[in-house]
Design a protein around this motif. Structure first.
Motif, PDB file in Angstrom:
ATOM      1  N   THR A  15      -5.659   4.090   7.426  1.00 24.23           N
ATOM      2  CA  THR A  15      -6.166   3.227   8.477  1.00 24.23           C
ATOM      3  C   THR A  15      -5.663   1.811   8.256  1.00 24.23           C
ATOM      4  N   ARG A  16      -5.765   1.001   9.309  1.00 21.58           N
ATOM      5  CA  ARG A  16      -5.374  -0.399   9.197  1.00 21.58           C
ATOM      6  C   ARG A  16      -6.223  -1.240  10.146  1.00 21.58           C
ATOM      7  N   THR A  47      -7.925   5.678  -3.813  1.00 25.18           N
ATOM      8  CA  THR A  47      -7.788   4.843  -2.614  1.00 25.18           C
ATOM      9  C   THR A  47      -6.966   3.622  -2.987  1.00 25.18           C
ATOM     10  N   VAL A  48      -5.981   3.297  -2.177  1.00 25.90           N
ATOM     11  CA  VAL A  48      -5.236   2.039  -2.350  1.00 25.90           C
ATOM     12  C   VAL A  48      -5.460   1.208  -1.101  1.00 25.90           C
ATOM     13  N   VAL A 106       0.844  -1.201   0.000  1.00 28.99           N
ATOM     14  CA  VAL A 106       0.000   0.000   0.000  1.00 28.99           C
ATOM     15  C   VAL A 106       0.877   1.247   0.000  1.00 28.99           C
ATOM     16  N   GLU A 107       1.858   1.284   0.903  1.00 31.17           N
ATOM     17  CA  GLU A 107       2.750   2.435   0.978  1.00 31.17           C
ATOM     18  C   GLU A 107       3.629   2.547  -0.261  1.00 31.17           C
ATOM     19  N   LYS A 108       3.916   1.416  -0.904  1.00 34.05           N
ATOM     20  CA  LYS A 108       4.705   1.449  -2.134  1.00 34.05           C
ATOM     21  C   LYS A 108       3.946   2.163  -3.252  1.00 34.05           C
ATOM     22  N   THR A 131      -5.419   0.770   4.309  1.00 40.26           N
ATOM     23  CA  THR A 131      -6.021   1.690   3.342  1.00 40.26           C
ATOM     24  C   THR A 131      -5.367   3.055   3.425  1.00 40.26           C
ATOM     25  N   HIS A 132      -5.000   3.597   2.262  1.00 37.31           N
ATOM     26  CA  HIS A 132      -4.558   4.983   2.139  1.00 37.31           C
ATOM     27  C   HIS A 132      -5.411   5.641   1.053  1.00 37.31           C
TER      28      HIS A 132
END
Length: 291
Positions: A53-54, A71-72, A39-41, A60-61
């Protein structure tokens, strides 16, 4: 009809139970990844991130890139997880969470899966990118939904069933097309199009033999030798068919973008899969936000 609390499960803050997000935190363009760390990638390339959130493996970002809100979200592995995440994201878009009523004006989402996969043909090199024109599901998920017949390619299903001499003790294979719009948007001379086979496991269901012998032992050969109307099965993974089936039944658009990290025909694995996945991410983001 209102949804019972046991059907539409919410957290105390009103967010959907597993994804842990509220409707206003969901963009119309949703990128799905299997690995929570990916997700952060993806979001590292956003111009801004407005929400994070997690919960469990679901990260989710939501942010924006080049003026487009995205949204990823991580789904984890397998179509069982896809069933959870896609059902909840559709509920965020199309069910009033306070009343439990389905909205009159339905919201259409675009789902783009950015995942890894194994190629089934020698001419599909590791580190290349395959776009899934169809998802061939061997997991059985769609058979639990009444509307699946409306979105499935029954001719291709029958052709594969006969070609594979399919074992009736297994779930009947199903086939669903990708979004034509998204497939055209992300296609280029840097991509390969093909049918993606979705297995319900990584080892036996994909023909890997450790201590337990797979059945059938030649599943890779069965898949790679199939073609229908100039479409061939190019690769193997664990989510695409569920994504395509659920998205189509719900009225959303979906495309699976696959970084080839292994070539099963050659027995090869990428020497730097992280670099190849990053290249795929940047390619997809450029196509999705600059077109």
């Amino acid at each position: 009809m209102n949804k019972a609390a046991s059907e539409l499960v919410l957290n105390p803050d009103g967010s959907v139970y597993h994804c842990n997000i509220l409707p206003e935190q969901l963009a119309d363009l949703v990128i799905t990844v299997g690995d929570p760390d990916r997700v952060e990638k993806v979001s590292q390339y956003f111009d801004e991130i407005e929400f994070k959130t997690r919960k469990r493996e679901i990260v989710t970002h939501t942010g924006s890139l080049n003026g487009r809100r995205i949204t990823v979200i991580s789904t984890g592995m397998g179509t069982d997880n896809i069933d959870i995440v896609f059902s909840e994201l559709d509920a965020l878009a199309n069910i009033d969470l306070k009343t439990g009523e389905i909205k009159e004006d339905l919201r259409q989402l675009q789902f783009v899966r950015l995942g890894t996969s194994g190629a089934l043909h020698q001419d599909i090199p590791v580190d290349s990118v395959v776009l899934s024109s169809h998802g061939l599901g061997m997991d059985g998920l769609l058979h639990f939904y009444e509307d699946s017949l409306m979105v499935r390619d029954l001719d291709m299903e029958e052709a594969f069933y006969e070609h594979a001499d399919w074992d009736d003790s297994k779930a009947v294979p199903y086939v669903v097309k990708s979004s034509t719009e998204l497939l055209e948007q992300l296609s280029s001379d840097q991509t390969i199009n093909g049918i993606t086979a979705t297995a319900l496991g990584f080892y036996g269901p994909q023909g890997r033999n450790l201590r337990l012998a797979p059945h059938p032992v030649d599943i890779n050969e069965i898949l790679s030798s199939f073609s229908h109307n100039d479409h061939r099965i190019t690769n193997f993974e664990m989510e695409t068919s569920g994504i395509y089936g659920l998205a189509a039944m719900m009225g959303h658009e979906a495309l699976s973008v696959n970084c080839i990290v292994a070539n099963r025909a050659l027995g090869e694995f990428s020497k730097d899969s992280f670099k190849s996945v990053d290249k795929m991410i940047q390619y997809a983001l450029e196509k999705l936000t600059n077109s």
